[in-house]
Design a protein around this motif. Structure first.
Motif, mmCIF file in Angstrom:
data_model
loop_
_atom_site.group_PDB
_atom_site.id
_atom_site.type_symbol
_atom_site.label_atom_id
_atom_site.label_comp_id
_atom_site.label_asym_id
_atom_site.label_seq_id
_atom_site.Cartn_x
_atom_site.Cartn_y
_atom_site.Cartn_z
ATOM 1 N N LYS A 208 0.831 -1.204 0.000
ATOM 2 C CA LYS A 208 0.000 0.000 0.000
ATOM 3 C C LYS A 208 0.868 1.257 0.000
ATOM 4 C CE LYS A 208 -3.746 2.218 2.584
ATOM 5 N NZ LYS A 208 -4.589 2.127 3.804
ATOM 6 N N LEU A 209 1.919 1.251 0.861
ATOM 7 C CA LEU A 209 2.813 2.411 0.926
ATOM 8 C C LEU A 209 3.555 2.598 -0.393
ATOM 9 C CD1 LEU A 209 4.254 1.919 4.525
ATOM 10 C CD2 LEU A 209 2.771 3.774 3.764
ATOM 11 N N ARG A 210 4.047 1.482 -0.965
ATOM 12 C CA ARG A 210 4.779 1.586 -2.234
ATOM 13 C C ARG A 210 3.864 2.107 -3.339
ATOM 14 N NH1 ARG A 210 8.266 -3.474 -1.119
ATOM 15 N NH2 ARG A 210 10.216 -2.505 -0.484
ATOM 16 N N GLU A 211 2.623 1.600 -3.369
ATOM 17 C CA GLU A 211 1.694 2.072 -4.398
ATOM 18 C C GLU A 211 1.376 3.555 -4.208
ATOM 19 O OE1 GLU A 211 -1.574 -0.593 -4.010
ATOM 20 O OE2 GLU A 211 -0.752 -2.054 -5.448
ATOM 21 N N THR A 212 1.212 3.966 -2.925
ATOM 22 C CA THR A 212 0.939 5.382 -2.646
ATOM 23 C C THR A 212 2.103 6.255 -3.098
ATOM 24 O OG1 THR A 212 -0.419 4.773 -0.740
ATOM 25 C CG2 THR A 212 0.382 7.037 -0.835
ATOM 26 N N LEU A 213 3.323 5.827 -2.716
ATOM 27 C CA LEU A 213 4.510 6.603 -3.096
ATOM 28 C C LEU A 213 4.721 6.579 -4.607
ATOM 29 C CD1 LEU A 213 6.871 5.476 -0.200
ATOM 30 C CD2 LEU A 213 5.913 7.754 -0.527
ATOM 31 N N MET A 214 4.467 5.421 -5.223
ATOM 32 C CA MET A 214 4.587 5.342 -6.682
ATOM 33 C C MET A 214 3.584 6.266 -7.358
ATOM 34 S SD MET A 214 5.299 1.472 -7.940
ATOM 35 C CE MET A 214 5.073 2.018 -9.616
ATOM 36 N N SER A 215 2.366 6.314 -6.783
ATOM 37 C CA SER A 215 1.348 7.211 -7.331
ATOM 38 C C SER A 215 1.818 8.658 -7.241
ATOM 39 C CB SER A 215 0.040 7.023 -6.564
ATOM 40 O OG SER A 215 -0.921 7.962 -6.980
ATOM 41 N N TYR A 216 2.452 8.986 -6.085
ATOM 42 C CA TYR A 216 2.963 10.350 -5.915
ATOM 43 C C TYR A 216 4.067 10.634 -6.934
ATOM 44 C CZ TYR A 216 5.104 14.421 -3.739
ATOM 45 O OH TYR A 216 5.620 15.662 -3.513
ATOM 46 N N VAL A 217 4.999 9.667 -7.078
ATOM 47 C CA VAL A 217 6.089 9.844 -8.049
ATOM 48 C C VAL A 217 5.525 9.929 -9.466
ATOM 49 C CG1 VAL A 217 8.130 8.759 -9.049
ATOM 50 C CG2 VAL A 217 7.802 8.732 -6.583
ATOM 51 N N SER A 218 4.511 9.099 -9.744
ATOM 52 C CA SER A 218 3.898 9.119 -11.075
ATOM 53 C C SER A 218 3.249 10.469 -11.354
ATOM 54 C CB SER A 218 2.855 8.003 -11.186
ATOM 55 O OG SER A 218 3.463 6.744 -11.058
ATOM 56 N N LYS A 219 2.611 11.041 -10.307
ATOM 57 C CA LYS A 219 2.014 12.362 -10.486
ATOM 58 C C LYS A 219 3.087 13.399 -10.808
ATOM 59 C CE LYS A 219 -2.056 11.714 -7.554
ATOM 60 N NZ LYS A 219 -2.723 12.115 -6.291
ATOM 61 N N THR A 220 4.230 13.293 -10.083
ATOM 62 C CA THR A 220 5.333 14.221 -10.355
ATOM 63 C C THR A 220 5.840 14.041 -11.781
ATOM 64 O OG1 THR A 220 5.977 14.116 -8.023
ATOM 65 C CG2 THR A 220 7.603 14.976 -9.567
ATOM 66 N N ARG A 221 5.970 12.779 -12.201
ATOM 67 C CA ARG A 221 6.435 12.517 -13.567
ATOM 68 C C ARG A 221 5.414 12.994 -14.594
ATOM 69 N NH1 ARG A 221 9.323 6.538 -13.468
ATOM 70 N NH2 ARG A 221 11.109 7.137 -12.172
ATOM 71 N N GLU A 222 4.137 12.772 -14.281
ATOM 72 C CA GLU A 222 3.098 13.253 -15.192
ATOM 73 C C GLU A 222 3.130 14.778 -15.280
ATOM 74 O OE1 GLU A 222 -0.508 11.690 -13.687
ATOM 75 O OE2 GLU A 222 -0.076 9.611 -14.272
ATOM 76 N N GLU A 223 3.355 15.418 -14.112
ATOM 77 C CA GLU A 223 3.452 16.880 -14.105
ATOM 78 C C GLU A 223 4.632 17.341 -14.952
ATOM 79 O OE1 GLU A 223 2.505 20.780 -13.279
ATOM 80 O OE2 GLU A 223 1.347 18.955 -12.933
ATOM 81 N N ARG A 224 5.772 16.631 -14.810
ATOM 82 C CA ARG A 224 6.946 16.992 -15.609
ATOM 83 C C ARG A 224 6.678 16.762 -17.097
ATOM 84 N NH1 ARG A 224 11.242 15.280 -18.279
ATOM 85 N NH2 ARG A 224 13.229 16.399 -18.012
ATOM 86 N N ALA A 225 6.052 15.605 -17.411
ATOM 87 C CA ALA A 225 5.730 15.320 -18.812
ATOM 88 C C ALA A 225 4.771 16.373 -19.369
ATOM 89 C CB ALA A 225 5.114 13.929 -18.930
ATOM 90 N N LYS A 226 3.829 16.786 -18.506
ATOM 91 C CA LYS A 226 2.891 17.827 -18.918
ATOM 92 C C LYS A 226 3.629 19.137 -19.195
ATOM 93 C CE LYS A 226 -1.194 20.284 -17.212
ATOM 94 N NZ LYS A 226 -2.111 20.442 -16.053
#
Length: 446
Positions: A208-226
């Motif tokens: 659960k923690l890894r998925e939460t942190l991955m989601s956060y990292v993914s959001k950051t990456r999505e923001e960067r890609a955006k």
């Protein structure tokens, strides 16, 4: 790295699922073992109680029979003594009588022969009495032997019952030990179930923690890609606008050149009109002179020239009017072109400002990401990678600061909120355990 982390999470989910399955199977096995142990214990206890009751009952019966036989045996002894007591008394009396007779025999030798017959009869009677006594004693001895044998058999039966009782005790002890062993096994299985359940819960919490942190990292990456996409789009728009500005400037040059040509033409037309207007009075005067001198040929030529000049003047005036209209149109086009050029330059400035803000925010994300990856490299003792990432972070920060100063970005435009974000490394998400993942998750804004 993200694919590796996803594979790791999938493996941990499978481990948690297997542990959950193992917990369920172990719990069921423990329940089954305890149920079987209880059933076995109940069955064996029932059998043991039944056999104990049978043995106790047989023991009581044998005890009763033993007491009865012992009483009978004692009674027989008493009866034997009572049965031969009369004969013993009679024997004693006859013995005394014999002694008396013997004394009389000694005293009365004369009466020996007479008394011998009596003595023989007395001896015969004594012998008969002794035979009766022996017969009674023999019968009682046989009965006594039978009673002794029966008593011995009863004692042997009691010994066997005691042996069976000991066997039953050992059997009960074995059953108790087996039940205790099975219960202990069940308890250990339940302890193992508890440990496995705790491990499964830990795996699930880690996932659960890894998925939460991955989601956060993914959001950051999505923001960067955006932001990268916005940069590319804005760069393309700026380039297109700059090309349009260049094209508009070229068009403005052409329009200015055309305006200059038209102005030159108008000036030329005006000069020609002025020349014609100046020439026509002179020709009128010459015509009058020729007419006064009756030089009609010259006067006709001058009249033709005047007519030609009038026609040329009219033509020039028409052309001048057209040129003025074209000049007005050219000036209007130039004005519109200048206005469009100003609009384009304003758009370019606005787009370049947006591009700078987007690039600044992307650089801050790059810097934060590089710092997070550097922390992960230091955590894993990879100093070379950490140094490279530090240089990358410093380079991104330096470029961002230059961009901020160059473009004069304000606080609301420079992405300070993004700069304050917490950046997380995928490497740490993949390698950290539960405790550090919890600490890492607490540092991440929700």
């Amino acid at each position: 790295m993200e694919e590796v982390l996803l594979s790791q999470i999938a493996a941990e989910e499978e481990s948690a699922s297997l542990l959950r399955g193992f917990c369920t199977d172990a719990e069921n096995e423990a329940e089954s073992i305890l149920e079987k142990a209880d059933a076995f214990c109940l069955e064996e206890t029932g059998k043991w109680n039944s056999r104990c009751e049978d043995v106790e009952f047989r023991k009581v019966e044998l005890d009763i029979e033993s007491v009865i036989v012992d009483n009978v045996r004692l009674s027989l002894n008493d009866t034997l003594e009572g049965s031969v007591e009369q004969e013993m008394k009679e024997k004693e009396m006859l013995r005394k009588k014999k002694e008396h007779l013997s004394e009389e025999l000694e005293e009365l030798l004369a009466l020996v022969k007479a008394k011998e017959k009596e003595i023989e009869e007395n001896d015969s009677q004594i012998k008969a009495v002794e035979e009766r006594i022996n017969s009674v004693v023999s019968g009682y001895k046989e009965l006594q032997t039978s009673m002794d044998k029966m008593f011995s058999d009863l004692q042997a039966g009691l010994s066997q019952v005691d042996t069976e009782t000991e066997d039953l005790s050992r059997k009960k002890k074995d059953v108790d030990e087996f039940v205790a062993s099975e219960k202990e096994r069940g308890v250990k299985l339940r302890e193992l179930v508890s440990v496995s359940a705790d491990e499964a819960n830990e795996y699930e919490e880690v996932i659960k923690l890894r998925e939460t942190l991955m989601s956060y990292v993914s959001k950051t990456r999505e923001e960067r890609a955006k932001l990268v996409s916005i940069e590319e789009k804005l760069s393309e728009e700026v380039q297109r606008l700059q090309e349009e500005v260049s094209s508009t400037r070229e068009s403005l040059k052409e329009q200015s050149s055309r305006k200059s040509i038209i102005q030159q033409n108008i000036t030329s037309f005006m000069d020609k009109i002025m020349f014609i207007e100046k020439r026509m009075p002179e020709l009128e005067a010459e015509k009058k002179v020729a007419a006064s001198t009756r030089n009609f040929k010259e006067a006709g030529r001058i009249a033709a020239e005047l007519k030609s000049l009038n026609l040329e003047k009219d033509k020039i005036q028409i052309e001048t009017g057209q040129a003025n209209a074209e000049l007005e149109k050219a000036e209007q086009e130039i004005e519109e072109t200048i206005k469009r050029l100003q609009e384009l330059e304003g758009l370019i400035f606005s787009k370049e400002k947006e591009l700078s803000v987007s690039r600044f925010q992307r650089l801050r994300i790059d810097s934060g990401t590089a710092k997070a990856e550097r922390s992960a490299a230091l955590e894993l003792s990879d100093l070379e990678e950490a140094n490279l990432l530090l240089e990358e972070a410093q380079e991104a920060e330096s470029e961002a600061e230059k961009l901020k100063l160059t473009c004069g970005l304000k606080e609301e435009e420079d992405g300070e909120d993004e700069a304050k974000e917490c950046f997380v490394s995928m490497e740490l998400i993949a390698t950290f355990g539960l405790k550090k993942l919890q600490e890492l998750a607490e540092s991440v804004p929700s």
